[in-house]
Design a protein around this motif. Structure first.
Motif, PDB file in Angstrom:
ATOM      1  N   MET A 229       0.718  -1.310  -0.122  1.00 43.15           N
ATOM      2  CA  MET A 229      -0.032   0.130   0.019  1.00 43.15           C
ATOM      3  C   MET A 229       0.761   1.173   0.091  1.00 43.15           C
ATOM      4  SD  MET A 229      -2.814   1.315   2.822  1.00 43.15           S
ATOM      5  CE  MET A 229      -1.693   1.412   3.962  1.00 43.15           C
ATOM      6  N   SER A 230       2.164   1.248   0.980  1.00 43.57           N
ATOM      7  CA  SER A 230       2.865   2.135   0.740  1.00 43.57           C
ATOM      8  C   SER A 230       3.633   2.654  -0.679  1.00 43.57           C
ATOM      9  CB  SER A 230       3.969   2.067   1.956  1.00 43.57           C
ATOM     10  OG  SER A 230       3.344   2.069   3.007  1.00 43.57           O
ATOM     11  N   LEU A 231       3.926   1.320  -1.109  1.00 42.56           N
ATOM     12  CA  LEU A 231       4.464   1.653  -2.609  1.00 42.56           C
ATOM     13  C   LEU A 231       3.437   2.059  -3.446  1.00 42.56           C
ATOM     14  CD1 LEU A 231       6.742   0.878  -4.371  1.00 42.56           C
ATOM     15  CD2 LEU A 231       5.763  -1.397  -4.748  1.00 42.56           C
ATOM     16  N   ALA A 232       2.074   1.616  -3.400  1.00 40.39           N
ATOM     17  CA  ALA A 232       1.163   2.218  -4.526  1.00 40.39           C
ATOM     18  C   ALA A 232       0.975   3.723  -4.258  1.00 40.39           C
ATOM     19  CB  ALA A 232       0.033   1.503  -4.040  1.00 40.39           C
ATOM     20  N   ILE A 233       0.821   4.246  -2.960  1.00 39.74           N
ATOM     21  CA  ILE A 233       0.732   5.348  -2.751  1.00 39.74           C
ATOM     22  C   ILE A 233       1.870   6.360  -3.042  1.00 39.74           C
ATOM     23  CG2 ILE A 233       0.668   7.251  -0.637  1.00 39.74           C
ATOM     24  CD1 ILE A 233      -1.037   5.101   0.711  1.00 39.74           C
ATOM     25  N   ALA A 234       3.026   5.641  -2.975  1.00 41.98           N
ATOM     26  CA  ALA A 234       4.307   6.520  -3.558  1.00 41.98           C
ATOM     27  C   ALA A 234       4.204   6.804  -4.932  1.00 41.98           C
ATOM     28  CB  ALA A 234       5.543   5.738  -3.220  1.00 41.98           C
ATOM     29  N   ILE A 235       3.901   5.631  -5.530  1.00 42.74           N
ATOM     30  CA  ILE A 235       3.741   5.625  -7.285  1.00 42.74           C
ATOM     31  C   ILE A 235       2.793   6.672  -7.774  1.00 42.74           C
ATOM     32  CG2 ILE A 235       2.983   4.233  -9.161  1.00 42.74           C
ATOM     33  CD1 ILE A 235       4.318   1.855  -7.967  1.00 42.74           C
ATOM     34  N   ALA A 236       1.432   6.629  -6.968  1.00 38.71           N
ATOM     35  CA  ALA A 236       0.310   7.552  -7.120  1.00 38.71           C
ATOM     36  C   ALA A 236       0.857   9.028  -7.059  1.00 38.71           C
ATOM     37  CB  ALA A 236      -0.763   7.329  -6.348  1.00 38.71           C
ATOM     38  N   ALA A 237       1.607   9.272  -6.081  1.00 37.39           N
ATOM     39  CA  ALA A 237       1.884  10.603  -5.719  1.00 37.39           C
ATOM     40  C   ALA A 237       3.060  10.949  -6.853  1.00 37.39           C
ATOM     41  CB  ALA A 237       2.447  10.606  -4.347  1.00 37.39           C
ATOM     42  N   GLY A 238       3.839  10.118  -6.989  1.00 32.80           N
ATOM     43  CA  GLY A 238       4.907  10.439  -8.324  1.00 32.80           C
ATOM     44  C   GLY A 238       3.970  10.628  -9.488  1.00 32.80           C
ATOM     45  N   TRP A 239       3.406   9.935  -9.941  1.00 36.98           N
ATOM     46  CA  TRP A 239       2.533   9.990 -11.159  1.00 36.98           C
ATOM     47  C   TRP A 239       1.759  11.149 -11.216  1.00 36.98           C
ATOM     48  CZ3 TRP A 239      -2.694  10.734 -12.485  1.00 36.98           C
ATOM     49  CH2 TRP A 239      -2.740  10.544 -13.629  1.00 36.98           C
ATOM     50  N   GLY A 240       1.214  11.656 -10.053  1.00 38.73           N
ATOM     51  CA  GLY A 240       0.314  12.872  -9.926  1.00 38.73           C
ATOM     52  C   GLY A 240       1.498  14.135 -10.036  1.00 38.73           C
ATOM     53  N   ALA A 241       2.307  14.236  -9.586  1.00 35.29           N
ATOM     54  CA  ALA A 241       3.256  15.058  -9.449  1.00 35.29           C
ATOM     55  C   ALA A 241       3.852  15.261 -10.970  1.00 35.29           C
ATOM     56  CB  ALA A 241       4.524  15.251  -8.559  1.00 35.29           C
ATOM     57  N   SER A 242       4.076  14.280 -11.509  1.00 34.05           N
ATOM     58  CA  SER A 242       4.789  14.476 -13.106  1.00 34.05           C
ATOM     59  C   SER A 242       3.567  14.983 -13.920  1.00 34.05           C
ATOM     60  CB  SER A 242       4.999  12.918 -13.345  1.00 34.05           C
ATOM     61  OG  SER A 242       5.541  13.256 -14.791  1.00 34.05           O
ATOM     62  N   ALA A 243       2.243  14.591 -13.543  1.00 34.96           N
ATOM     63  CA  ALA A 243       1.169  15.076 -14.445  1.00 34.96           C
ATOM     64  C   ALA A 243       1.048  16.383 -14.177  1.00 34.96           C
ATOM     65  CB  ALA A 243      -0.045  14.143 -14.134  1.00 34.96           C
ATOM     66  N   ALA A 244       1.190  16.844 -12.975  1.00 31.48           N
ATOM     67  CA  ALA A 244       0.815  18.223 -12.740  1.00 31.48           C
ATOM     68  C   ALA A 244       1.887  19.019 -13.344  1.00 31.48           C
ATOM     69  CB  ALA A 244       0.677  18.495 -11.360  1.00 31.48           C
ATOM     70  N   PHE A 245       3.274  18.584 -13.369  1.00 31.84           N
ATOM     71  CA  PHE A 245       4.186  19.329 -13.749  1.00 31.84           C
ATOM     72  C   PHE A 245       4.047  19.557 -15.141  1.00 31.84           C
ATOM     73  CE2 PHE A 245       8.977  19.482 -15.447  1.00 31.84           C
ATOM     74  CZ  PHE A 245       9.021  20.651 -14.875  1.00 31.84           C
ATOM     75  N   ARG A 246       3.844  18.451 -16.036  1.00 34.02           N
ATOM     76  CA  ARG A 246       3.430  18.596 -17.571  1.00 34.02           C
ATOM     77  C   ARG A 246       2.410  19.536 -17.856  1.00 34.02           C
ATOM     78  NH1 ARG A 246       3.748  12.910 -17.204  1.00 34.02           N
ATOM     79  NH2 ARG A 246       1.515  12.662 -17.218  1.00 34.02           N
ATOM     80  N   VAL A 247       1.305  19.570 -17.060  1.00 34.09           N
ATOM     81  CA  VAL A 247       0.327  20.459 -17.430  1.00 34.09           C
ATOM     82  C   VAL A 247       0.658  22.034 -17.167  1.00 34.09           C
ATOM     83  CG1 VAL A 247      -1.899  21.257 -16.432  1.00 34.09           C
ATOM     84  CG2 VAL A 247      -1.560  19.090 -16.731  1.00 34.09           C
ATOM     85  N   LEU A 248       1.749  22.234 -16.138  1.00 38.71           N
ATOM     86  CA  LEU A 248       2.258  23.544 -15.880  1.00 38.71           C
ATOM     87  C   LEU A 248       3.106  23.894 -17.166  1.00 38.71           C
ATOM     88  CD1 LEU A 248       2.960  23.414 -11.955  1.00 38.71           C
ATOM     89  CD2 LEU A 248       1.045  24.764 -13.162  1.00 38.71           C
ATOM     90  N   ARG A 249       3.896  22.964 -17.746  1.00 42.44           N
ATOM     91  CA  ARG A 249       4.731  23.364 -18.666  1.00 42.44           C
ATOM     92  C   ARG A 249       4.203  23.650 -19.923  1.00 42.44           C
ATOM     93  NH1 ARG A 249       9.361  19.117 -19.585  1.00 42.44           N
ATOM     94  NH2 ARG A 249       9.841  20.702 -21.358  1.00 42.44           N
TER      95      ARG A 249
END
Length: 251
Positions: A229-249
């Motif tokens: 569960m911790s690994l899944a949360i970390a992956i989801a958080a990383g993917w969310g941050a990456s998606a937000a960064f792409r939108v900002l760019r």
């Protein structure tokens, strides 16, 4: 920050001029996911059936968290890296320890009484022996005390207990956010000329509740599921941050 209150009433009994009887308005601390520590208020009064003795009264409040054995290690720099060298086993050390007094501890409590009741911070830590190759074993205990004082886990609050007219007393002790779950031994001692004339002991129950309790239980009873569960949360958080960064760019 939460604020808890302990109400103390000291009554006179035939065998003792001053007898401590403790009543708690709150004897539980609940640790939640948003717990940031709390102030523990302790106040009370001394009720007597006889005149106040000429010797001044002093009050000591000591609160101790669950004790556990631990190993204190010394690190040294060798060949450019830090490595563990000597180690000393501490038989028992409280996870939290706070002492509040009406004055300097060496004035309100003699060394003999301190040895008997184990009030001072060094006395509260039990370290029976050390390996023969360690010559400065006391330095390991001193280091443990220094580290836990820096984290507010050990507190020596000399003069923090206010005493009015030899009758009313009050103090406040700060409980840090990283409390260990368990029973917290609470002692109140009345002293005169450094000698303990009355004492009382009770416990404060400290437990995790809500989400904090669920996560703690899950990590102990189903560590694999907790890790996934911790690994899944970390992956989801990383993917969310990456998606937000792409939108900002793109914007």
């Amino acid at each position: 920050m939460l604020r808890l209150t302990l109400v103390l009433i000291c009554l006179a009994l035939p065998l003792k001029a001053e007898e401590v009887v403790l009543g708690l308005s709150s004897d539980k601390v609940r640790i939640t996911a948003t717990f940031e520590g709390s102030d523990l208020l302790v106040f009370g009064a001394v009720k007597r059936q006889a005149p106040i003795p000429q010797e001044p009264l002093d009050v000591i409040v000591a609160i101790s968290g669950p004790s556990k054995p631990l190993t204190v290690r010394r690190k040294e720099r060798k060949l450019g890296i830090w490595v563990n060298t000597d180690a000393v086993e501490v038989d028992r050390a409280p996870s939290f320890y706070a002492v509040a007094t009406t004055g300097p501890l060496d004035e309100v409590l003699t060394n003999v009484e301190d040895l008997r009741h184990r009030i001072s911070i060094p006395r509260a830590i039990r370290s029976v022996g050390a390996p023969g190759n360690v010559e400065d074993a006391q330095n390991f205990t001193d280091a443990l005390i220094r580290i836990r004082k820096a984290n507010n886990a050990y507190q020596m609050l000399e003069g923090a207990v206010a005493l009015d007219e030899q009758t009313l007393f009050r103090t406040a002790i700060e409980l840090p956010a990283n409390l260990t779950e368990g029973d917290y031994r609470t002692r109140i001692l009345l002293t005169r000329q450094g000698r303990v004339v009355s004492d009382f002991e009770t416990v404060i129950d400290v437990r995790k509740v809500g989400l904090e309790r669920w996560l703690f239980t899950l990590s102990r009873q189903q560590p694999m599921l907790y890790g996934l569960m911790s690994l899944a949360i970390a992956i989801a958080a990383g993917w969310g941050a990456s998606a937000a960064f792409r939108v900002l760019r793109q914007n």
